[in-house]
Motif scaffolding. Structure first.
Motif, PDB file in Angstrom:
ATOM      1  N   ALA A 148       0.831  -1.205   0.000  1.00  0.00           N
ATOM      2  CA  ALA A 148       0.000   0.000   0.000  1.00  0.00           C
ATOM      3  C   ALA A 148       0.864   1.253   0.000  1.00  0.00           C
ATOM      4  CB  ALA A 148      -0.925  -0.011   1.216  1.00  0.00           C
ATOM      5  N   LEU A 149       1.921   1.250   0.804  1.00  0.00           N
ATOM      6  CA  LEU A 149       2.825   2.411   0.829  1.00  0.00           C
ATOM      7  C   LEU A 149       3.482   2.605  -0.529  1.00  0.00           C
ATOM      8  CD1 LEU A 149       4.384   4.613   2.392  1.00  0.00           C
ATOM      9  CD2 LEU A 149       6.089   2.867   2.936  1.00  0.00           C
ATOM     10  N   LEU A 158       1.753   6.405  -7.009  1.00  0.00           N
ATOM     11  CA  LEU A 158       0.687   7.270  -7.522  1.00  0.00           C
ATOM     12  C   LEU A 158       1.001   8.739  -7.286  1.00  0.00           C
ATOM     13  CD1 LEU A 158      -2.495   5.262  -6.466  1.00  0.00           C
ATOM     14  CD2 LEU A 158      -1.753   5.763  -8.801  1.00  0.00           C
ATOM     15  N   THR A 159       1.520   9.032  -6.102  1.00  0.00           N
ATOM     16  CA  THR A 159       1.838  10.429  -5.789  1.00  0.00           C
ATOM     17  C   THR A 159       2.943  10.963  -6.689  1.00  0.00           C
ATOM     18  OG1 THR A 159       1.200  10.050  -3.484  1.00  0.00           O
ATOM     19  CG2 THR A 159       2.538  11.988  -3.945  1.00  0.00           C
ATOM     20  N   GLN A 160       4.018  10.180  -6.831  1.00  0.00           N
ATOM     21  CA  GLN A 160       5.133  10.654  -7.649  1.00  0.00           C
ATOM     22  C   GLN A 160       4.740  10.792  -9.120  1.00  0.00           C
ATOM     23  OE1 GLN A 160       7.996  11.777  -6.592  1.00  0.00           O
ATOM     24  NE2 GLN A 160       7.561  11.286  -4.455  1.00  0.00           N
ATOM     25  N   VAL A 161       3.990   9.832  -9.624  1.00  0.00           N
ATOM     26  CA  VAL A 161       3.570   9.903 -11.025  1.00  0.00           C
ATOM     27  C   VAL A 161       2.588  11.062 -11.227  1.00  0.00           C
ATOM     28  CG1 VAL A 161       2.280   8.695 -12.813  1.00  0.00           C
ATOM     29  CG2 VAL A 161       4.034   7.493 -11.499  1.00  0.00           C
ATOM     30  N   VAL A 216      -5.607  10.879  -4.820  1.00  0.00           N
ATOM     31  CA  VAL A 216      -4.220  11.308  -5.013  1.00  0.00           C
ATOM     32  C   VAL A 216      -4.085  12.196  -6.249  1.00  0.00           C
ATOM     33  CG1 VAL A 216      -1.898  10.511  -5.559  1.00  0.00           C
ATOM     34  CG2 VAL A 216      -3.228   9.357  -3.789  1.00  0.00           C
ATOM     35  N   LEU A 217      -4.641  11.768  -7.375  1.00  0.00           N
ATOM     36  CA  LEU A 217      -4.526  12.549  -8.605  1.00  0.00           C
ATOM     37  C   LEU A 217      -5.200  13.905  -8.458  1.00  0.00           C
ATOM     38  CD1 LEU A 217      -5.215   9.715 -11.210  1.00  0.00           C
ATOM     39  CD2 LEU A 217      -3.026  10.800 -10.724  1.00  0.00           C
ATOM     40  N   THR A 218      -6.354  13.923  -7.825  1.00  0.00           N
ATOM     41  CA  THR A 218      -7.072  15.197  -7.653  1.00  0.00           C
ATOM     42  C   THR A 218      -6.344  16.108  -6.685  1.00  0.00           C
ATOM     43  OG1 THR A 218      -9.150  14.018  -8.048  1.00  0.00           O
ATOM     44  CG2 THR A 218      -9.285  16.210  -7.057  1.00  0.00           C
ATOM     45  N   ALA A 219      -5.796  15.556  -5.612  1.00  0.00           N
ATOM     46  CA  ALA A 219      -5.090  16.372  -4.627  1.00  0.00           C
ATOM     47  C   ALA A 219      -3.873  17.053  -5.243  1.00  0.00           C
ATOM     48  CB  ALA A 219      -4.674  15.502  -3.448  1.00  0.00           C
ATOM     49  N   VAL A 220      -3.141  16.333  -6.094  1.00  0.00           N
ATOM     50  CA  VAL A 220      -1.960  16.923  -6.733  1.00  0.00           C
ATOM     51  C   VAL A 220      -2.379  18.059  -7.670  1.00  0.00           C
ATOM     52  CG1 VAL A 220      -0.061  16.485  -8.324  1.00  0.00           C
ATOM     53  CG2 VAL A 220      -0.574  14.847  -6.511  1.00  0.00           C
ATOM     54  N   VAL A 221      -3.449  17.846  -8.428  1.00  0.00           N
ATOM     55  CA  VAL A 221      -3.941  18.903  -9.308  1.00  0.00           C
ATOM     56  C   VAL A 221      -4.384  20.112  -8.502  1.00  0.00           C
ATOM     57  CG1 VAL A 221      -5.756  19.524 -10.949  1.00  0.00           C
ATOM     58  CG2 VAL A 221      -4.572  17.327 -11.157  1.00  0.00           C
ATOM     59  N   ALA A 222      -5.081  19.879  -7.404  1.00  0.00           N
ATOM     60  CA  ALA A 222      -5.564  20.984  -6.571  1.00  0.00           C
ATOM     61  C   ALA A 222      -4.405  21.780  -5.990  1.00  0.00           C
ATOM     62  CB  ALA A 222      -6.452  20.436  -5.460  1.00  0.00           C
ATOM     63  N   LEU A 244      16.706  16.378 -10.892  1.00  0.00           N
ATOM     64  CA  LEU A 244      16.449  15.552  -9.720  1.00  0.00           C
ATOM     65  C   LEU A 244      14.966  15.370  -9.456  1.00  0.00           C
ATOM     66  CD1 LEU A 244      19.196  16.795  -7.235  1.00  0.00           C
ATOM     67  CD2 LEU A 244      19.169  14.691  -8.571  1.00  0.00           C
ATOM     68  N   ARG A 245      14.159  16.390  -9.749  1.00  0.00           N
ATOM     69  CA  ARG A 245      12.730  16.278  -9.450  1.00  0.00           C
ATOM     70  C   ARG A 245      12.075  15.172 -10.275  1.00  0.00           C
ATOM     71  NH1 ARG A 245       8.943  21.513  -9.867  1.00  0.00           N
ATOM     72  NH2 ARG A 245       9.553  21.323 -12.053  1.00  0.00           N
ATOM     73  N   VAL A 246      12.618  14.912 -11.459  1.00  0.00           N
ATOM     74  CA  VAL A 246      12.104  13.823 -12.283  1.00  0.00           C
ATOM     75  C   VAL A 246      12.788  12.504 -11.920  1.00  0.00           C
ATOM     76  CG1 VAL A 246      11.872  12.969 -14.639  1.00  0.00           C
ATOM     77  CG2 VAL A 246      11.577  15.406 -14.153  1.00  0.00           C
ATOM     78  N   VAL A 247      14.083  12.556 -11.685  1.00  0.00           N
ATOM     79  CA  VAL A 247      14.842  11.352 -11.362  1.00  0.00           C
ATOM     80  C   VAL A 247      14.342  10.703 -10.078  1.00  0.00           C
ATOM     81  CG1 VAL A 247      17.125  10.497 -10.716  1.00  0.00           C
ATOM     82  CG2 VAL A 247      16.882  12.108 -12.618  1.00  0.00           C
ATOM     83  N   VAL A 248      13.906  11.539  -9.142  1.00  0.00           N
ATOM     84  CA  VAL A 248      13.506  11.027  -7.839  1.00  0.00           C
ATOM     85  C   VAL A 248      12.354  10.029  -7.948  1.00  0.00           C
ATOM     86  CG1 VAL A 248      11.820  12.843  -7.372  1.00  0.00           C
ATOM     87  CG2 VAL A 248      12.937  11.723  -5.483  1.00  0.00           C
ATOM     88  N   VAL A 249      11.517  10.161  -8.971  1.00  0.00           N
ATOM     89  CA  VAL A 249      10.393   9.228  -9.122  1.00  0.00           C
ATOM     90  C   VAL A 249      10.903   7.811  -9.283  1.00  0.00           C
ATOM     91  CG1 VAL A 249       8.400   8.626 -10.520  1.00  0.00           C
ATOM     92  CG2 VAL A 249       8.973  11.034 -10.135  1.00  0.00           C
ATOM     93  N   GLY A 250      11.831   7.613 -10.224  1.00  0.00           N
ATOM     94  CA  GLY A 250      12.373   6.278 -10.435  1.00  0.00           C
ATOM     95  C   GLY A 250      13.185   5.788  -9.266  1.00  0.00           C
TER      96      GLY A 250
END
Length: 952
Positions: A175-176, A182-185, A262-268, A378-384
């Motif tokens: 779950a984590l 989901l958050t990073q993507v 998650v997707l809505t919160a990031v957009v907001a 780094l902001r993009v690299v951190v996802v992977g």
């Protein structure tokens, strides 16, 4: 709606991958929960069905209305068992002229059984007898309830409870990982749309409008993708033969809701930031991806979870009204792994800059450009990075739990069983002529047996508390015991043989001949009152002169394996005065291997007046001599023969060391005397060397050299502690002691009239790793033992392949599937990063091409970026996973051992390298595949000369 369609179409590649990510979350979660439930149910069904079905048999008299009695019984069963599926079969048995017996056989319906029915079976098995006695219309003149259904269901229920608590750990871990992915993507998707959001806000769009648009888009993506993932999970479970449960549907629903949130919160959050004109990092030189506060908070939360888990021992907390799962303890491994991941992110910025500086010293441009791009993005690299850290860390946790649980279970079973095969040949009562010990030499001759040893496994008491006592021949402990400390145990117990000076019996002896040289003198004056007339005394003396004493002689033989065998030589009459007699003790089964004559029991009938009796015994063995037999005298004078304290008659041994007695018989009751062979150098009794368990040492504050008194066979045996071990092999009691069988026998021969009978033979298999060969050996050994057993139907055979319900099996599956899900999420996350990079860095390709960097060099540079980031992230995740596993896995495994954990040490960490390699290899191959695709696409972009960034 038109705007939404255009917006989605413009980013269809990224949105497709986001939908794939959501589907993977739903599918992996659903498969994991469904498979765990199915595995738990299968394990419970097996435990209730093997080796024979669990059942209850209820017997009473047939009521006047038998049909109503049967209906009422079934109603009570359904009520007491809380609706658990059962098969109830009724039968009647005539009882002569009396009312027939009604018998119901209650067994669980395993076809309809689910994991949740174990609690009902446990409650019903415990409460059925009381319910039947209190109910009307069922019990007639009493009721008898027999069977093991309640007991076995309780074991299953406890195993399910323990497994459910520990299985929460991989569930939380997956779950984590899903939330992080989901958050990073979502953040990456929002970053690609940041310019678009700024333009819309500049043209008057309100943050709530952007949020509403994001909510609608998220709902479509989340619901459809979750539905597809759930359908895939159902299909996978169906292929595996597992029926989908409600948990799969709930998992899909939670995934849909979670992804939308998650997707809505990031957009907001992005809309609010744009509306407030907050400054964002556009330079590509982000210095730090994890703030100090984030690192401190993550580490503090992980430490709190770890301390909670270690203080409890497992996520399961037993409370007065039952048991519950502690959420913080269950989340501890995931929190610690996440905290270490945050630490990795905090070091990512400095590490990238260091790589850039080192690469700048080289001559090529590929490594320099790759290092600088990683440092700037780094902001993009951190996802992977974060997804690969979690994936590889989860893989190590899965491998550690798999390896540790399997090894711990095998060690615990080996500790509980003690050897490969235990053959128990029970017989009521103590050791006697009719109840000899089982012959270990017969079982040792079977094919597939590497070693055999008789064993006494009994209960003793120390200061009124029960302590387990295991007695084995010290020199055979290392050969038959299958625990890691077998050799040290053998060395600690090995000492001087207690019967080394006792006369040896030839191996081919068929009997013993005991020659008695007796002298009996009556003393009527000691018994008769002095006032009797002289003529009466004279008559008594004349009667005494003709009165004989009946004497019975038995011999004790000690075998090389430590067992004792009693043989009867029969009885004879000893007249007044001097006489001789000869008695013969037959050995129909032959002398035990390495036999020695270690004791003689001499029994006298009661006497009406005191009689001074002197008896000398010489012993010879009868051996075959051609067609006849010959007698071989035994050297009885080599040993000192000490009187045993087993009766009321006190006697002395001849001063010249002859095997015999000098006694005054003055009781009208039978008297029993015993002579025990001892070493002339140490004729006094000594304490029995013992290795005690750690629990026993702690309870009675024992250390090496201490002596403690234990009571067994009605006699007190002093035990001298020569070592302490975590647990005694073959003992279910945590407080236990291991002693040498022969030394224990020597001690008990001096003090106990009747000795305990070693009822077991421990067999070490020639190939213990071949489970089939061990089972075949067990079957053969059981048949051979039953052929000579006093009660063949009671012969029991136990192997180290048993152990009951494996509560860790569903948890192993959960960890493996969670790690596989994390690897899949990481690969999908990397694909999202790749697609974002291909579109966002298209201008960079054109610039580098203009600077003279060709397609091959650019492709190599982009592949190098992915490779370095992947290797670093996977390596960091492996280290983090190993750290978390070392701190948490042994305790988690111990929680699923159940009753096998009693008396055993905490499991040692064992990592299943195959599981780790397979799972991390999957993530690595996915990373390599993404890097390869990116390299191909970058090369294609570099060859495309029609693309013009100024007119796009």
């Amino acid at each position: 709606m038109g705007y939404l369609r255009r917006r989605a179409r413009a980013h269809r590649g990224l949105l497709s991958l986001v939908a794939l990510l959501v589907a993977v979350v739903a599918a992996t979660s659903g498969v994991m929960l469904g498979a765990v439930v199915a595995s738990t149910t299968d394990a419970a069904r097996t435990a209730l069905a093997e080796p024979e079905p669990a059942s209850l048999t209820v017997t009473t008299r047939v009521a006047p209305d038998a049909a109503a009695q049967d209906v009422r019984f079934r109603e009570l069963v359904d009520e007491v068992f809380d609706g658990a599926p059962l098969d109830v079969v009724r039968s009647e048995t005539p009882d002569g002229t009396d009312t027939p017996f009604a018998t119901w056989l209650v067994t669980p319906d395993l076809e309809a059984f689910t994991s949740g029915d174990a609690a009902g079976l446990t409650a019903g098995g415990d409460g059925l007898r009381t319910a039947l006695r209190e109910a009307d219309g069922v019990a007639v003149r009493g009721v008898v309830v027999e069977g093991d259904l309640g007991e076995r269901a309780a074991v299953v229920h406890t195993a399910q409870r323990d497994a459910g608590a520990v299985a929460a750990v991989p569930v939380v871990l997956l779950a984590l990982t899903a939330v992080v992915a989901l958050t990073q993507v979502a953040r990456l998707l929002a970053a690609t749309r940041e310019t678009e959001a700024e333009i819309l806000v500049a043209r008057g769009a309100a943050p709530r409008q952007l949020t509403a648009a994001g909510l609608l888009e998220a709902a479509v993506v989340g619901v459809l993708a979750s539905g597809a993932g759930t359908a895939l999970a159902v299909g996978v479970l169906a292929v595996r033969g597992a029926a989908p449960t409600a948990s799969v549907a709930w998992t899909g629903a939670l995934t849909a809701v979670g992804s939308v949130v998650v997707l809505t919160a990031v957009v907001a959050l992005q809309a609010r930031a744009v509306a407030r004109r907050e400054v964002t990092d556009r330079s590509g030189r982000l210095r730090q991806v994890a703030a100090l506060g984030t690192v401190v908070a993550a580490v503090a939360l992980g430490a709190a979870g770890l301390l909670r888990l270690r203080s409890l021992g497992s996520p399961l907390v037993v409370v007065p009204d039952g048991a519950r799962t502690d959420p913080l303890a269950a989340a501890a491994p995931a929190l610690v792994l996440a905290a270490l991941g945050v630490v990795v992110l905090a070091l990512l910025g400095p590490g990238a800059r260091l790589w850039s500086a080192l690469a700048a010293r080289g001559r090529g441009t590929t490594a320099v450009l790759a290092a600088r791009q990683v440092a700037r993005r780094l902001r993009v690299v951190v996802v992977g990075v974060v997804l690969l850290v979690l994936a590889s860390g989860s893989a190590v946790l899965a491998g550690a739990y798999a390896g540790t649980s399997e090894q711990a279970r095998a060690d615990a079973i080996a500790q509980r069983v003690g050897t490969d095969v235990r053959v128990t040949v029970p017989a009521p009562g103590r050791l006697s002529v009719e109840r000899p010990p089982p012959r270990a030499d017969e079982l040792a001759a079977l094919g597939g047996v590497a070693a055999a040893a008789p064993a006494l496994v009994a209960d003793a008491t120390v200061q009124g508390a029960t302590v387990g006592l295991t007695a084995l021949a010290a020199d055979r402990v290392s050969a038959v015991v299958r625990t890691p400390d077998a050799a040290p145990l053998s060395a600690m117990l090995r000492g001087d043989a207690p019967f080394a000076t006792a006369p040896s019996v030839p191996d081919d002896a068929t009997g013993l001949v005991l020659a008695l040289d007796a002298s009996v003198t009556s003393d009527v004056d000691l018994q008769a009152p002095q006032e009797l007339p002289a003529d009466v005394l004279e008559e008594l003396e004349e009667a005494a002169a003709t009165e004989t004493i009946e004497v019975e002689v038995s011999a004790w033989l000690a075998a090389a394996d430590g067992t004792l065998t009693v043989v009867e030589a029969g009885t004879t009459e000893l007249p007044e005065g001097s006489s001789t007699a000869s008695l013969t003790a037959d050995l129909p089964a032959g002398a035990p291997p390495g036999a020695r004559l270690v004791a003689l029991d001499i029994g006298f009938d009661g006497v009406p007046w005191p009689r001074e009796t002197a008896l000398a015994v010489s012993v010879a063995a009868t051996v075959p001599d051609g067609g006849s037999s010959a007698e071989v005298p035994l050297e009885v004078s080599a040993a000192a023969w000490a009187p045993a304290d087993i009766g009321s008659v006190r006697f002395d041994t001849p001063a010249d060391g002859t095997l015999g007695i000098d006694a005054v018989l003055d009781s009208n009751h039978a008297s029993r005397l015993r002579l025990v062979a001892t070493d002339p150098a140490t004729p006094a009794a000594t304490a029995v060397p013992a290795v005690v368990s750690e629990a026993a040492a702690q309870r009675w504050d024992l250390a090496v050299g201490d002596t403690v008194e234990a009571t067994t066979a009605g006699s007190t045996v002093p035990l001298r502690v020569v070592g302490v071990t975590p647990a005694v092999p073959g003992q279910p009691h945590p407080e236990a002691a291991l002693v040498d069988l022969a030394t224990l026998d020597a001690s008990l021969l001096r003090t106990a009239a009747q000795l305990p009978r070693p009822a077991e033979v421990w067999l070490a298999a020639s190939d213990p790793d071949d489970a089939g060969a061990v089972e075949r050996l067990a079957t053969t050994a059981g048949s051979v033992a039953a052929a000579s057993a006093p009660e063949p139907q009671d012969v029991e055979v136990v192997t180290a392949g048993g152990g009951g319900v494996d509560a860790a099996a569903p948890v192993r599956l959960a960890f493996t599937l969670a790690a596989a899900g994390a690897a899949a999420l990481a690969v999908v996350g990397l694909a999202v990063v790749a697609v974002a990079g291909l579109s966002g860095r298209r201008d960079e390709v054109v610039v580098l091409r203009a600077a003279g960097l060709g397609p091959r060099s650019q492709a190599a540079g982009r592949a190098l970026e992915a490779a370095v980031v992947g290797v670093v992230a996977l390596g960091a995740g492996i280290l983090a996973g190993w750290s978390v596993a070392a701190a948490t896995v042994p305790g988690l495994v111990g929680a699923t051992l159940g009753s096998l954990a009693v008396g055993t040490a905490q499991p040692a960490l064992v990592v299943d390298a195959g599981t780790v390699v397979a799972l991390t290899g999957t993530a690595a191959l996915g990373t390599a595949a993404v890097a390869a695709v990116v390299a191909v696409r970058v090369a294609a972009q570099a060859r495309d000369t029609t693309y013009r960034p100024e007119v796009r």
